[in-house]
Design an enzyme around this catalytic site. Structure first.
Site, PDB file in Angstrom:
ATOM      1  CD  GLN A   7     -17.531 -12.844  12.190  1.00 34.34           C
ATOM      2  OE1 GLN A   7     -16.383 -12.408  12.245  1.00 34.34           O
ATOM      3  NE2 GLN A   7     -18.239 -13.131  13.279  1.00 34.34           N
ATOM      4  CB  CYS A  49      -2.017  -1.819   7.606  1.00 34.48           C
ATOM      5  SG  CYS A  49      -3.475  -2.357   6.682  1.00 34.48           S
ATOM      6  CG  ASP A  54     -19.646 -14.065  17.492  1.00 38.48           C
ATOM      7  OD1 ASP A  54     -18.600 -13.587  17.944  1.00 38.48           O
ATOM      8  OD2 ASP A  54     -20.013 -13.885  16.318  1.00 38.48           O
ATOM      9  CB  CYS A 105      -2.474   4.525   6.487  1.00 43.71           C
ATOM     10  SG  CYS A 105      -4.136   3.933   6.843  1.00 43.71           S
ATOM     11  CE1 TYR A 152     -23.583 -10.674  24.343  1.00 41.08           C
ATOM     12  CE2 TYR A 152     -23.149 -12.973  24.893  1.00 41.08           C
ATOM     13  CZ  TYR A 152     -23.288 -11.656  25.279  1.00 41.08           C
ATOM     14  OH  TYR A 152     -23.142 -11.313  26.605  1.00 41.08           O
ATOM     15  CB  CYS A 179      -0.917   0.011   1.213  1.00 41.24           C
ATOM     16  SG  CYS A 179      -1.982   1.465   1.299  1.00 41.24           S
ATOM     17  CB  CYS A 239     -13.580 -10.049  18.058  1.00 39.92           C
ATOM     18  SG  CYS A 239     -14.543  -9.119  19.273  1.00 39.92           S
ATOM     19  CB  CYS A 275      -8.126   0.633   1.024  1.00 44.90           C
ATOM     20  SG  CYS A 275      -8.140  -0.266   2.599  1.00 44.90           S
TER      21      CYS A 275
END
Length: 430
Positions: free
Chosen positions: A267, A87, A362, A84, A294, A78, A388, A162
């Site tokens: 997701q 990332c 979840d 940025c 969830y 990128c 997550c 991106c």
């Protein structure tokens, strides 16, 4: 190999004034993706084994030059990478980068005295993110500046491409900049465009728009709708309030088609969703009754209902309504009941779970402490945890293990490519 500072114009740098340049040897990569030298001293864009020149004060320094690069260093794909903040690890070859994520997961579990089988991770490919949040700042009359925040700053990096995003989102960046231009009637507006690629087009929910007492002017709303129509967006909403819709944003979740509420959770990549759902379905095989906690709009619900009857619960009434409506598109399921319920304040209790033999949860990043306590005290034989946040997963897992469960296996999931973020699915049995 020199690394010029690419700080966007804007606010002054909040970091301490720079000290003299120093040479450092990087020993590891830290939790935020920065290289770590003895001290500890954190240097972004560096890798284990590298000798570098850095400048700054305190624990965090700026990279000036890589004197001895690692064999694992690659060219970032990128052009915005070094400025940025989205990332952190595009400069690291894929195999060691992925191994580092798995090692971090293992270490997080170990802090709760947890050992288990770690399966080969799922890794998302570049150009597959279907959900991104793009910040907008005032530009010209016809186009705003649009992109991600700079590293450790509120400044904006105005992007043209991106590489993590689906090509359809990348192609829409000019149109998204035009869409955001009418949103700056109030000087404090700092809009964020939450962009989701659906089967019927781009769905954009815009937050952070300040307005006068009467809201956005009729002219601004008309411009917003006209620019959405020009770009053929499926829908545009302002913090959930309808501003424009050409067609309902829909996605396929297993055997069902679901119309999405504004700003609803999905997701981040379709590939990760399929991999996680397939893993969950295999782990739930043989169930007689399943609780999907969830559940959101039904990421796992519809696939689980092909195995056994499912009771699906989530705090979002809009998500549960979308799931319920989607049932009409998937005949032949074993049966689904739904409930809008705050599982933090009102978790399913032991009594509610008395006929359930498999539970799937979840939760958001905060985890599912209250619901886990009820699962631990229940007669549920198998629990499948999707997370997550490995830290809160490990905390909740400890409760299940202390109640007699065994964590049989864990699937690591890397769907936030080139970030330090790692997700997982774990299977508990007793």
């Amino acid at each position: 190999m020199r690394y010029p500072k690419r700080r966007p114009q804007g606010r002054p740098d909040p970091r301490p004034p720079p000290g003299p340049p120093v040479e450092l040897t990087i020993e590891s990569v830290g939790g935020e993706g920065d290289g770590v030298a003895p001290g500890p001293v954190f240097v972004p864009f560096t890798l284990p084994g590298e000798r570098v020149r850095a400048q700054g004060a305190g624990e965090r320094r700026d990279l000036l030059e890589v004197l001895e690069p690692s064999a694992e260093r690659v060219e970032p794909p990128c052009p915005h990478f070094f400025a940025c903040g989205a990332c952190a690890l595009q400069h690291w070859d894929h195999a060691p980068y992925l191994a580092w994520k798995v090692e971090r997961l293992v270490g997080t579990l170990a802090r709760q005295r947890i050992e288990t089988e770690i399966l080969a991770p799922f890794a998302a490919e570049p150009g597959t993110r279907r959900r991104v949040a793009l910040h907008a700042r005032k530009g010209g009359r016809d186009a705003a500046r649009l992109g991600y925040k700079a590293r450790k700053s509120w400044d904006l990096v105005d992007i043209a491409v991106c590489p993590i995003a689906d090509p359809a989102i990348q192609a829409a960046i000019p149109a998204l900049k035009r869409l955001a231009a009418p949103l700056f009637e109030h000087p404090k507006s700092a809009p964020t465009l939450h962009v989701t690629l659906t089967d019927t087009g781009l769905d954009i929910d815009i937050t952070g728009v300040e307005a006068k007492s009467g809201g956005l002017s009729a002219d601004a709303r008309m411009q917003l709708a006209e620019r959405a129509a020009e770009a053929d967006f499926a829908r545009v909403t302002l913090a959930g309030e309808m501003a424009y819709m050409a067609r309902m944003p829909q996605v396929r979740l297993g055997p069902a088609r679901v119309g999405l509420p504004p700003g609803s959770f999905l997701q981040a990549t379709p590939g990760a969703e399929v991999a996680m759902a397939a893993f969950v379905a295999v782990a739930a095989a043989g169930a007689h009754r399943i609780a999907d906690l969830y559940c959101g709009v039904g990421t796992f619900t519809f696939r689980l209902a092909e195995i056994a009857p499912v009771h699906a619960a989530d705090f979002s009434a809009a998500a549960v309504a979308a799931l319920t409506a989607g049932l009409a598109s998937a005949p032949g399921l074993k049966g689904v009941t739904t409930e809008a319920r705050d599982l933090v304040r009102r978790p399913l209790l032991v009594h509610d779970l008395r006929h359930t033999d498999v539970a799937v949860f979840d939760p958001p990043r905060a985890g599912a402490a209250e619901q886990t306590a009820e699962l631990a005290a229940s007669n549920v034989a198998r629990v499948i945890g999707v997370s997550c946040n490995p830290a809160t997963f490990a905390r909740d897992a400890r409760v299940l293990l202390d109640a007699g469960f065994t964590l049989e296996r864990v699937l690591p999931v890397d769907q936030f490519l080139w970030s330090p973020h790692v997700e997982l699915v774990g299977v508990f049995q007793r």
